[in-house]
Design a protein around this motif. Structure first.
Motif, PDB file in Angstrom:
ATOM      1  N   GLU A   1       0.830  -1.208   0.000  1.00  0.00           N
ATOM      2  CA  GLU A   1       0.000   0.000   0.000  1.00  0.00           C
ATOM      3  C   GLU A   1       0.864   1.258   0.000  1.00  0.00           C
ATOM      4  N   GLY A   2       0.536   2.184  -0.908  1.00  0.00           N
ATOM      5  CA  GLY A   2       1.220   3.469  -1.000  1.00  0.00           C
ATOM      6  C   GLY A   2       2.526   3.443  -1.750  1.00  0.00           C
TER       7      GLY A   2
ATOM      8  N   ARG B   1     -11.435   2.858  -4.995  1.00  0.00           N
ATOM      9  CA  ARG B   1     -10.709   3.115  -3.747  1.00  0.00           C
ATOM     10  C   ARG B   1      -9.595   2.092  -3.536  1.00  0.00           C
TER      11      ARG B   1
ATOM     12  N   ARG C   1      -5.044   2.812  -3.577  1.00  0.00           N
ATOM     13  CA  ARG C   1      -4.066   2.444  -2.549  1.00  0.00           C
ATOM     14  C   ARG C   1      -2.750   1.960  -3.153  1.00  0.00           C
ATOM     15  N   TYR C   2      -2.767   1.571  -4.425  1.00  0.00           N
ATOM     16  CA  TYR C   2      -1.604   0.932  -5.042  1.00  0.00           C
ATOM     17  C   TYR C   2      -1.278   1.642  -6.362  1.00  0.00           C
TER      18      TYR C   2
END
Length: 523
Positions: A96-97, A286, A290-291
């Motif tokens: 994530e991120g 959504r 995140r990715y």
């Protein structure tokens, strides 16, 4: 109208079973609630499935199935029937991120080839086209087919057999038959008619899914984050592409008509955070947000149908056979599309049911044979669910997942090769569930899993990888678990030669077989 066998559901399983039943001389009715062409999920084949398809074609004289068993023959014969090229299984790690770092770290990706070239490659089935083709072929062979038919009642008749009542376009329809098969999927017709509960799978996580079809999804090879630092065994997008992250994964399957099937199988906790139940499309967006590397793949992609939300993926019927009826594996159990397990499990069940029918539909014979059919099919489903549950648990630790995947690839490649060499008894059940040594090795590694997840140190991961290599060794004929290959496993027939004795051959004999075997030529 009187029939020997009524099959409810005209997906590929129902149609193939109907064709086999006609070859066995039975009067067959195929009942469909909707109509073709239609959208259907479950789209990716595997080497074992296509080999079983070849065997089915040969055993029951069904040439259409042989044509569909490989990409090359499919394209030459049915270019108008959409499909996708599947050269293997591709996996990427996502955190994530962060951007995917496959371009710099081989340990964050995994590629396992399923074929040496396009000609003999597996396929993704664009089900709207393929299911329609198979229904047409079943009708050509003499299977009676009725669509737009909603069955509302099933009654046992005095003296045996069944009476099926329903409606077609507002008009009543009544059929009678000796045997009923549910090929309508999980929570299907017989589950509703008999009010059969969902038993579920032990220790399987609550999971949900969201999916649809897209156009204009970018290929991984066009996004720098995914470009591998070393040569790949096949084009990474010509595969069942899996994007793994903590709490689930996304699949991407490309068809040759410009359409891409994509969806996510999510742990319930993550699905709730994303709000996919109330807003499937918003939840999907959504998730992508995140990715970053996933977001880049789907930037500009367009949906061609509304998103579909599945509130619960796992399903395991309490009962699956009875007096004069049976469910196909696709109706008795549903797990997760990970590793494309649904197609071969269903076809194995079809072949076993057909073998029972070869000896007639008399009740004393069925009462002995059907419980064995159910026992084997449920054991395969139970172990597959147990295995997938462990893999899902490891999705947040990619090296651990990659190690666990070797159980699937070892069992699948061994089973495939054993069947090609006419020795199916070496692994007669799916995932080698009937091999005591393999199951014991799996149990040892499964027992280690939680401790490694709790402290996934390099030393713990290395210990686990060695334990997996030892556990799969007796079935490893594909050169798996080799750290020098850096998670890239191509097709190398020398690996089969080195593992010849596991299949009951000498290396010299195996090398001679490979020189002339049709499945090893032309690539």
């Amino acid at each position: 109208m009187d029939f020997d066998i009524a099959i409810v559901g005209s997906g590929f399983g129902g149609s193939i079973l109907g064709m086999i039943a006609r070859r066995l001389g039975y009067r067959v009715l195929l009942v469909e609630r909707g109509t073709h062409p239609r959208f259907a999920i479950g789209e990716s084949t595997s080497p074992l499935f296509n080999l079983l398809l070849e065997e089915t074609a040969e055993r029951y004289d069904l040439p259409v199935l042989r044509i569909l068993s490989a990409y090359g023959s499919w394209q030459r014969t049915y270019p108008q029937v959409a499909c996708g090229l599947k050269r293997g299984f591709t996996f990427f790690e996502h955190i994530e991120g962060r951007h995917c770092n496959a371009s710099t770290d081989p340990a964050s990706q995994l590629m396992v080839a399923a074929s040496p070239c396009d000609e003999v490659a597996d396929t993704h089935w664009y089900r709207a086209d393929v299911d329609a083709l198979l229904v047409e072929e079943a009708q050509r062979m003499g299977v009676d087919y009725t669509d737009h038919t909603d069955l509302v009642r099933l009654q046992r008749q005095p003296g045996g057999g069944w009476r099926l009542e329903g409606e077609r376009l507002g008009k009543p329809m009544v059929f009678s038959c000796r045997f009923v098969v549910d090929a309508s999927g999980p929570r299907g017709f017989l589950s509703r008619a008999f009010v059969i509960p969902n038993r579920g799978f032990s220790n399987y996580p609550k999971t949900q899914a969201v999916y649809t079809h897209f156009t204009d999804v970018r290929r991984c090879e066009t996004v720098p984050d995914y470009v591998l630092p070393c040569p790949a065994p096949y084009p990474m997008d010509d595969a069942a592409v899996h994007h793994l992250f903590n709490g689930g994964w996304i699949w991407v399957l490309r068809f040759n008509n410009g359409i891409t099937s994509a969806g996510a199988a999510l742990d319930e906790t993550l699905a709730l955070q994303l709000g996919v139940a109330a807003d499937p499309e918003g939840g999907w967006k959504r998730l992508l947000a995140r990715y970053p590397s996933l977001q880049e793949l789907f930037d500009g992609a367009q949906t061609i149908r509304p998103f579909i939300f599945v509130p619960s993926l796992p399903w395991r019927s309490q009962s699956v056979v009875g007096e004069g009826w049976a469910m196909l594996p696709s109706a008795m159990a549903s797990i997760d599309p990970l590793f494309s397990t649904g197609f071969p499990l269903n076809l194995l069940g079809i072949l076993r049911l057909a073998t029972i029918w070869q000896h007639g539909l008399e009740e004393p014979h069925l009462s002995r044979a059907l419980p064995i059919y159910a026992e084997v099919a449920l054991a395969e489903a139970d172990f597959t669910a147990r295995y997938v549950a462990a893999c899902r648990k490891a999705m947040g630790c990619f090296p651990l997942f990659a190690a666990l995947s070797m159980f699937y690839f070892a069992a699948a490649s061994f089973s495939e090769m054993a069947r090609r060499l006419r020795r199916p008894n070496l692994a007669a059940h799916y995932m080698a569930e009937d091999r005591k040594d393999f199951m014991e090795g799996w149990a040892r590694c499964e027992a280690m899993l939680d401790a490694v997840l709790e402290q996934p140190t390099p030393a713990a991961l290395l210990c686990f990888e060695r334990a997996v290599a030892e556990a799969v060794e007796n079935l490893n004929v594909a050169g798996l678990c080799d750290p020098h290959k850096q998670n890239r496993y191509g097709v190398d027939f020398e690996d089969v030669v080195r593992g010849a004795e596991k299949l009951g051959f000498t290396p010299e004999t195996m090398r001679e077989i490979i020189k002339t075997a049709p499945w090893a030529q032309g690539c």
